[in-house]
Design a protein around this motif. Structure first.
Motif, short mmCIF file in Angstrom:
data_model
loop_
_atom_site.label_atom_id
_atom_site.label_comp_id
_atom_site.label_asym_id
_atom_site.label_seq_id
_atom_site.Cartn_x
_atom_site.Cartn_y
_atom_site.Cartn_z
N UNK A 143 0.77 -1.34 -0.10
CA UNK A 143 -0.04 0.05 0.08
C UNK A 143 0.96 0.96 -0.10
N UNK A 144 0.71 2.41 -0.74
CA UNK A 144 1.24 3.40 -0.89
C UNK A 144 0.65 4.62 -0.35
N UNK A 145 1.12 5.22 0.59
CA UNK A 145 0.72 6.62 1.03
C UNK A 145 1.90 7.61 1.33
N UNK A 146 2.87 7.61 0.32
CA UNK A 146 3.89 8.48 0.56
C UNK A 146 5.10 7.85 1.44
N UNK A 147 6.45 8.22 0.95
CA UNK A 147 7.57 7.98 1.88
C UNK A 147 7.97 6.77 1.74
N UNK A 148 8.04 6.04 0.28
CA UNK A 148 8.32 4.70 0.29
C UNK A 148 9.74 4.40 0.74
N UNK A 149 10.94 5.40 0.31
CA UNK A 149 12.16 4.82 0.69
C UNK A 149 12.36 4.75 2.14
N UNK A 150 11.91 5.46 2.98
CA UNK A 150 12.19 5.39 4.44
C UNK A 150 11.42 4.12 5.12
N UNK A 151 10.28 3.67 4.38
CA UNK A 151 9.67 2.45 5.00
C UNK A 151 10.46 1.22 4.53
N UNK A 152 10.72 1.34 3.27
CA UNK A 152 11.47 0.23 2.67
C UNK A 152 12.71 -0.16 3.56
N UNK A 153 13.42 1.08 3.93
CA UNK A 153 14.88 0.87 4.61
C UNK A 153 14.64 0.39 5.83
N UNK A 154 13.86 0.84 6.73
CA UNK A 154 13.56 0.31 7.85
C UNK A 154 13.08 -1.18 7.84
N UNK A 155 12.33 -1.62 7.02
CA UNK A 155 11.86 -3.03 6.66
C UNK A 155 13.02 -3.74 6.14
N UNK A 156 14.10 -3.43 5.26
CA UNK A 156 15.14 -3.91 5.08
C UNK A 156 16.09 -4.29 6.12
N UNK A 157 16.20 -3.33 7.13
CA UNK A 157 16.90 -3.59 8.23
C UNK A 157 16.56 -4.31 9.22
N UNK A 158 15.32 -4.30 9.33
CA UNK A 158 14.38 -5.37 10.18
C UNK A 158 14.69 -6.67 9.83
N UNK A 159 14.49 -7.10 8.31
CA UNK A 159 14.54 -8.41 7.81
C UNK A 159 16.02 -8.78 7.81
N UNK A 160 17.08 -8.00 7.63
CA UNK A 160 18.31 -8.58 7.71
C UNK A 160 18.44 -8.76 9.25
N UNK A 161 18.21 -7.99 10.17
CA UNK A 161 18.19 -8.50 11.54
C UNK A 161 17.61 -9.95 11.81
N UNK A 162 16.67 -9.98 10.96
CA UNK A 162 15.78 -11.18 11.40
C UNK A 162 16.39 -12.46 10.60
N UNK A 163 17.31 -12.33 9.80
CA UNK A 163 17.65 -13.19 8.78
C UNK A 163 18.66 -14.29 9.53
N UNK A 164 18.41 -15.43 9.25
CA UNK A 164 19.26 -16.63 9.80
C UNK A 164 20.00 -17.36 8.72
#
Length: 291
Positions: A143-164
């Motif tokens: 869903x898109x309601x502005x500010x895609x880059x910030x949301x994506x970067x936080x999600x990437x950092x969280x996903x990499x933290x979760x990566x095993x």
């Protein structure tokens, strides 16, 4: 990028509000909307995260596969990015519109995250020049309601933290070749150090001021934006201007300083939230709140 139509009266209202540091939704110019973060949400990945920023929803999955190191850096693994702009997020993503945005986002993410400053790429090497881990990072815009880059970067950092990543055991066969054996134990795995992974802060110039985490309505009033990736120490690793308008040197300096300050402040609560969720194990709540 998704856009909305804003009348002249609405533009004046938004511009006057930003001038007085009071935005339409009650935030100040440097405030983020409410953010929800959830990790380990996709079962067939090695790491995943979902981030909701206002009404912008992003899902990231990380899949680790064994590949061959690149010739120029035989002692390192690497990351690959793919962004899928779902047509359900906004009608503008239908057809080639979504594909073009996906390529644009992927190229920017590659510059920000696939480097030695963000991830210890040497830790992804299995056998120099022969085998390495390749992390395929898939981003789905729900869903898109502005500010895609910030949301994506936080999600990437969280996903990499979760990566095993499974531990690898190398052995030689009878012919002298190397054999790779992956551990079946889910607890016998390698975790990534994401401390230096940057977060992206997007600043939009609205009138004579700039705002963080702009909505689509505010974006429609903006002449240009700066995308700034910032580490937990406040170091800027990438700056990119988007939008057709121009920015004067003074505005660029002010926006850069704001980006450093906001980005640095974002890391500590994010890492604290991820670590707290990790420590709770199976008893952890499914959604964490930031902001």
């Amino acid at each position: 990028m998704a856009t909305v139509q804003v009348s002249e009266a609405e533009k004046v209202y938004i511009l006057h509000g930003v001038r007085d540091d009071l935005r339409v939704d009650g935030r100040g110019c440097e405030d983020y909307r409410h953010m929800e973060i959830e990790t380990d949400v996709v079962s067939n990945t090695d790491g995943s995260a979902k981030v909701s920023l206002g009404h912008t929803d992003v899902l990231v999955g990380v899949k680790a596969e064994i590949g061959k190191p690149r010739p120029m850096v035989p002692h390192e693994g690497y990351l690959e990015f793919f962004v899928d702009c779902s047509a359900n997020a906004t009608p503008e993503f239908e057809g080639r519109g979504g594909d073009e945005l996906g390529v644009e986002l992927s190229n920017t993410l590659y510059k920000v995250f696939n480097n030695r400053s963000s991830i210890d790429l040497k830790s992804l090497c299995i056998s120099p020049g022969e085998h390495c881990w390749v992390l395929y990072v898939d981003v789905l815009l729900l869903q898109c309601d502005g500010n895609l880059f910030d949301a994506i970067s936080v999600a990437i950092k969280a996903a990499l933290f979760n990566t095993k990543i499974p531990k690898v055991h190398l052995s030689e066969n009878e012919e002298g070749g190397k054999e790779i054996e992956l551990s079946d134990d889910p607890y016998d795995c390698m975790r990534l150090n994401v401390e230096n992974v940057p977060c992206i802060v997007t600043l939009c110039k609205v009138g004579y001021r700039h705002v963080v985490d702009a909505t689509l309505q505010e974006k429609a009033c903006s002449v240009a934006s700066l995308i700034i990736s910032v580490t937990h120490k406040g170091t800027i690793t990438c700056v990119r201007k988007v939008g057709g308008g121009s920015l004067d040197p003074e505005s660029i300096f002010e926006m850069t300083e704001t980006g450093k300050r906001v980005g640095k402040a974002l890391h500590a609560p994010l890492m604290e939230l991820l670590q707290k969720e990790e420590n709770l194990g199976k008893k952890r709540p499914k959604v964490g709140f930031l902001g």
